[in-house]
Scaffold this motif. Structure first.
Motif, PDB file in Angstrom:
ATOM      1  N   TYR A   1       2.703  17.942   3.896  1.00  0.00           N
ATOM      2  CA  TYR A   1       3.698  16.821   3.799  1.00  0.00           C
ATOM      3  C   TYR A   1       5.292  17.821   3.020  1.00  0.00           C
ATOM      4  N   PHE A   2       5.197  19.032   2.072  1.00  0.00           N
ATOM      5  CA  PHE A   2       6.020  19.791   1.684  1.00  0.00           C
ATOM      6  C   PHE A   2       6.533  21.425   1.844  1.00  0.00           C
ATOM      7  N   ARG A   3       6.307  21.747   2.498  1.00  0.00           N
ATOM      8  CA  ARG A   3       5.760  23.161   3.035  1.00  0.00           C
ATOM      9  C   ARG A   3       6.277  24.225   2.054  1.00  0.00           C
ATOM     10  N   THR A   4       7.248  23.962   1.075  1.00  0.00           N
ATOM     11  CA  THR A   4       7.879  25.185   0.197  1.00  0.00           C
ATOM     12  C   THR A   4       8.156  24.384  -1.012  1.00  0.00           C
ATOM     13  N   ARG A   5       8.235  25.219  -2.220  1.00  0.00           N
ATOM     14  CA  ARG A   5       8.055  24.120  -3.245  1.00  0.00           C
ATOM     15  C   ARG A   5       9.387  24.179  -3.687  1.00  0.00           C
ATOM     16  N   ASP A   6      10.294  24.041  -2.819  1.00  0.00           N
ATOM     17  CA  ASP A   6      12.015  23.270  -2.541  1.00  0.00           C
ATOM     18  C   ASP A   6      11.911  22.029  -2.177  1.00  0.00           C
ATOM     19  N   ALA A   7      11.620  22.173  -0.632  1.00  0.00           N
ATOM     20  CA  ALA A   7      11.250  21.308  -0.267  1.00  0.00           C
ATOM     21  C   ALA A   7      10.776  20.179  -0.904  1.00  0.00           C
TER      22      ALA A   7
ATOM     23  N   VAL B   1      -0.191  19.717  -7.685  1.00  0.00           N
ATOM     24  CA  VAL B   1      -0.895  18.186  -7.429  1.00  0.00           C
ATOM     25  C   VAL B   1      -1.625  17.865  -6.459  1.00  0.00           C
ATOM     26  N   ASP B   2      -2.306  18.586  -5.831  1.00  0.00           N
ATOM     27  CA  ASP B   2      -3.402  18.351  -4.853  1.00  0.00           C
ATOM     28  C   ASP B   2      -4.312  18.066  -6.008  1.00  0.00           C
ATOM     29  N   GLU B   3      -4.453  18.161  -7.008  1.00  0.00           N
ATOM     30  CA  GLU B   3      -5.492  17.941  -8.258  1.00  0.00           C
ATOM     31  C   GLU B   3      -5.049  16.834  -8.326  1.00  0.00           C
ATOM     32  N   ALA B   4      -3.977  16.707  -9.504  1.00  0.00           N
ATOM     33  CA  ALA B   4      -3.378  15.604  -9.596  1.00  0.00           C
ATOM     34  C   ALA B   4      -3.325  13.791  -9.275  1.00  0.00           C
ATOM     35  N   ALA B   5      -3.242  14.252  -7.519  1.00  0.00           N
ATOM     36  CA  ALA B   5      -3.383  13.705  -6.634  1.00  0.00           C
ATOM     37  C   ALA B   5      -4.770  13.226  -6.339  1.00  0.00           C
ATOM     38  N   GLY B   6      -5.714  14.256  -6.702  1.00  0.00           N
ATOM     39  CA  GLY B   6      -7.333  14.082  -6.265  1.00  0.00           C
ATOM     40  C   GLY B   6      -7.292  13.748  -4.086  1.00  0.00           C
ATOM     41  N   LEU B   7      -6.434  14.477  -4.164  1.00  0.00           N
ATOM     42  CA  LEU B   7      -6.622  15.488  -2.639  1.00  0.00           C
ATOM     43  C   LEU B   7      -6.860  16.624  -2.827  1.00  0.00           C
ATOM     44  N   PRO B   8      -7.587  17.026  -1.629  1.00  0.00           N
ATOM     45  CA  PRO B   8      -8.100  18.168  -1.065  1.00  0.00           C
ATOM     46  C   PRO B   8      -7.461  19.138  -0.910  1.00  0.00           C
ATOM     47  N   THR B   9      -7.451  20.222  -1.657  1.00  0.00           N
ATOM     48  CA  THR B   9      -6.583  21.213  -1.080  1.00  0.00           C
ATOM     49  C   THR B   9      -6.053  21.088  -0.108  1.00  0.00           C
ATOM     50  N   GLY B  10      -4.365  21.689   0.032  1.00  0.00           N
ATOM     51  CA  GLY B  10      -3.192  21.704   0.843  1.00  0.00           C
ATOM     52  C   GLY B  10      -2.797  20.169   1.455  1.00  0.00           C
ATOM     53  N   SER B  11      -3.081  19.758   0.687  1.00  0.00           N
ATOM     54  CA  SER B  11      -2.456  17.909   0.969  1.00  0.00           C
ATOM     55  C   SER B  11      -1.220  17.931   1.098  1.00  0.00           C
ATOM     56  N   THR B  12      -0.599  18.453  -0.181  1.00  0.00           N
ATOM     57  CA  THR B  12       0.532  19.040  -0.208  1.00  0.00           C
ATOM     58  C   THR B  12       1.763  19.394   0.352  1.00  0.00           C
TER      59      THR B  12
ATOM     60  N   MET C   1       0.958  -1.040  -0.675  1.00  0.00           N
ATOM     61  CA  MET C   1      -0.528  -0.307  -0.449  1.00  0.00           C
ATOM     62  C   MET C   1       0.768   1.435  -0.168  1.00  0.00           C
ATOM     63  N   ILE C   2       0.113   2.111  -1.033  1.00  0.00           N
ATOM     64  CA  ILE C   2       1.395   3.143  -0.831  1.00  0.00           C
ATOM     65  C   ILE C   2       0.569   4.451  -0.224  1.00  0.00           C
ATOM     66  N   SER C   3       1.926   5.193   0.778  1.00  0.00           N
ATOM     67  CA  SER C   3       1.127   5.988   1.525  1.00  0.00           C
ATOM     68  C   SER C   3       1.169   7.160   0.722  1.00  0.00           C
ATOM     69  N   GLN C   4       0.098   8.146   1.678  1.00  0.00           N
ATOM     70  CA  GLN C   4      -0.002   9.574   1.001  1.00  0.00           C
ATOM     71  C   GLN C   4       0.921  10.145   0.672  1.00  0.00           C
ATOM     72  N   ARG C   5       2.273  10.402   1.757  1.00  0.00           N
ATOM     73  CA  ARG C   5       3.076  11.684   1.142  1.00  0.00           C
ATOM     74  C   ARG C   5       3.990  10.994  -0.311  1.00  0.00           C
ATOM     75  N   ASP C   6       4.378   9.480  -0.847  1.00  0.00           N
ATOM     76  CA  ASP C   6       4.146   8.529  -1.814  1.00  0.00           C
ATOM     77  C   ASP C   6       3.078   9.049  -2.449  1.00  0.00           C
ATOM     78  N   ARG C   7       2.252   9.080  -2.464  1.00  0.00           N
ATOM     79  CA  ARG C   7       0.971   9.626  -3.148  1.00  0.00           C
ATOM     80  C   ARG C   7       1.010  10.638  -3.679  1.00  0.00           C
ATOM     81  N   VAL C   8       1.144  11.641  -2.776  1.00  0.00           N
ATOM     82  CA  VAL C   8       1.734  12.503  -2.937  1.00  0.00           C
ATOM     83  C   VAL C   8       2.822  13.329  -4.381  1.00  0.00           C
ATOM     84  N   LEU C   9       4.028  12.668  -4.238  1.00  0.00           N
ATOM     85  CA  LEU C   9       4.639  12.254  -4.573  1.00  0.00           C
ATOM     86  C   LEU C   9       5.115  11.866  -6.241  1.00  0.00           C
ATOM     87  N   ASP C  10       4.296  10.890  -6.661  1.00  0.00           N
ATOM     88  CA  ASP C  10       3.975  10.577  -7.830  1.00  0.00           C
ATOM     89  C   ASP C  10       2.973  11.376  -8.135  1.00  0.00           C
ATOM     90  N   ALA C  11       2.403  12.175  -7.968  1.00  0.00           N
ATOM     91  CA  ALA C  11       1.307  12.725  -8.619  1.00  0.00           C
ATOM     92  C   ALA C  11       1.953  14.331  -9.391  1.00  0.00           C
TER      93      ALA C  11
END
Length: 187
Positions: free
Chosen positions: A43-49, A29-40, A1-11
């Motif tokens: 896990y990653f506060r900044t674009r650099d992260a 990324v939120d849209e591509a992962a099908g997650l609510p706005t703010g989910s990415t 089972m893929i973690s939500q963090r990895d799901r975000v990264l894969d998106a």
């Protein structure tokens, strides 16, 4: 089972590899992962992260792909190494073309994002060390493995850019790997 963090990264890989660097936003990324706005952002506060997370995830998926494509973790013979490299090169430029394009986009970002540059540098050294270990199993010297890795990097770029029309990379890889193997034997 893929973690939500990895799901975000894969998106994020999908966004970066299909739409380019400018399109990589937390919202996209939120849209591509099908997650609510703010989910990415959780896990990653900044674009650099997020970019650094992508570098780590790409490396993780490379290891998983190698294991899935090759029955044995390390090649037993030079020909096994050639077969594995040919499979991997073909996979990265066909089936996983989007992921490879995402990696190249990260390389484009690295000069202006020092933390990403450092993350890619560390990942590159880990992947080179992995390649050196595999090649050493069949008698190829570490310095010669660098030549092989550089060749593979160039082959990927040429295939993705449509400059390389050869469908089977095995003959060229076989010539190179056997030449490097013979060179290592003569030392």
């Amino acid at each position: 089972m893929i973690s939500q963090r990895d799901r975000v990264l894969d998106a994020a890989i999908e966004v970066l590899g299909t739409r380019g660097s400018r399109a990589l936003t937390h919202r996209a990324v939120d849209e591509a992962a099908g997650l609510p706005t703010g989910s990415t952002s959780n896990y990653f506060r900044t674009r650099d992260a997020l970019l650094c997370g992508l570098a780590d995830r790409l490396e993780q998926r490379d290891h998983a792909d190698w294991a899935a494509l090759n029955r044995e973790p390390a090649p037993a013979t030079v020909d096994h190494l050639v077969d594995g490299l040919a499979l991997f090169l073909t996979h990265t430029t066909t089936t996983d073309r989007v992921r490879t394009r995402a990696r190249l986009a990260l390389f484009g970002e690295a000069p202006t994002v020092p933390v990403l540059h450092d993350a890619l540098h560390r990942a590159h050294h880990r992947l080179r060390d992995w390649a050196v270990d595999m090649a050493a199993q069949v008698g190829i010297a570490p310095g010669d493995t660098a030549i092989l890795v550089d060749y593979l990097d160039g082959a990927v770029v040429h295939r993705l850019g449509g400059f390389e029309r050869v469908t089977d990379p095995r003959p060229a890889l076989a010539r190179l790997v056997h030449a490097l193997h013979r060179t290592g034997d003569s030392r």
